[in-house]
Scaffold this active site. Structure first.
Site, short mmCIF file in Angstrom:
data_model
loop_
_atom_site.label_atom_id
_atom_site.label_comp_id
_atom_site.label_asym_id
_atom_site.label_seq_id
_atom_site.Cartn_x
_atom_site.Cartn_y
_atom_site.Cartn_z
N CYS A 76 0.84 -1.20 0.00
CA CYS A 76 0.00 0.00 0.00
C CYS A 76 0.88 1.25 0.00
O CYS A 76 1.79 1.38 0.82
CB CYS A 76 -0.89 -0.02 1.24
SG CYS A 76 -1.89 1.47 1.43
N CYS A 79 0.31 3.02 3.58
CA CYS A 79 0.75 2.53 4.90
C CYS A 79 1.73 1.37 4.81
O CYS A 79 2.08 0.80 5.83
CB CYS A 79 -0.46 2.15 5.74
SG CYS A 79 -1.22 0.58 5.23
N CYS A 124 -7.42 -0.73 1.22
CA CYS A 124 -6.43 -1.31 2.12
C CYS A 124 -7.09 -1.57 3.46
O CYS A 124 -7.74 -0.69 4.03
CB CYS A 124 -5.26 -0.34 2.28
SG CYS A 124 -4.09 -0.83 3.57
N CYS A 127 -5.28 1.01 6.27
CA CYS A 127 -5.45 2.47 6.30
C CYS A 127 -6.72 2.94 5.60
O CYS A 127 -7.02 4.12 5.60
CB CYS A 127 -4.22 3.18 5.71
SG CYS A 127 -4.07 3.03 3.92
N CYS A 147 -8.68 -4.92 -10.11
CA CYS A 147 -8.24 -3.86 -11.02
C CYS A 147 -7.76 -2.69 -10.16
O CYS A 147 -8.57 -1.98 -9.57
CB CYS A 147 -9.42 -3.46 -11.90
SG CYS A 147 -8.98 -2.27 -13.17
ZN LIG Z 1 -2.82 1.06 3.50
#
Ligand SMILES: [Zn+2]
Length: 159
Positions: A76, A79, A124, A127, A147
């Site tokens: 990510c 984070c 995510c 976060c 996607c």
């Molecule tokens: Zn994240």
């Protein structure tokens, strides 16, 4: 307005609608990593902020991660949580990095009815940053196509 202005106005209006629509469910839900809007803006590039925090969509075929073929993992951009293994990446032809499966306990989903479509939004798990959408027209073994916006990911090559 000319076509370009119309597109721009349309895009910013849609962006505003999307941000409004998601501001409450996505960001009030409570995620392990939470930052103020100012902190996110300081941490992320403008493009990443637009996607991760305002549910934007990067232009197709613009992410360098489309062509990323090395072994490693995609984390990510907000984070650093590992989200996808390179082993699940495939060429979807859409112009966005695509995967058939996330890492365990990496992402969350919610129904997204923006723009008159019913889609499944992917974010995510740690976060809450918006990553993209998942569709059921992917390859085996899952039949799923995650996607993703490349700007919401960072690639870490295998050591
Ligand atoms: Zn994240």
């Amino acid at each position: 307005m000319n076509r370009r202005q119309t597109l721009r106005a349309g895009a910013s209006l849609l962006g505003l609608l999307a941000a409004t629509r998601f501001a409450v469910p996505a960001f009030a839900a409570g995620f392990p990593v939470e930052r103020s809007e100012a902190e996110w803006r300081a941490l992320l590039s403008p493009a990443a902020y637009k996607v991760l925090r305002e549910h934007g969509t990067e232009r197709a075929h613009t992410s360098p991660l489309n062509g990323e073929k090395r072994a490693g993992r995609f984390v990510c951009a907000g984070c650093d949580l590992p989200l996808f293994s390179s082993q699940t990446k495939f060429e979807s032809g859409t112009g966005w990095p695509s995967f058939f499966e996330p890492l365990p306990d990496a992402v969350g989903t919610q129904v997204d009815t923006a723009y008159g479509m019913r889609r499944t939004e992917v974010h995510c798990r740690r976060c809450g940053g918006h990553l993209g959408h998942v569709f059921d027209d992917g390859p085996r073994p899952t039949g799923l196509r995650y996607c993703m916006n490349g700007v919401s990911l960072r690639f870490e090559p295998a050591a």
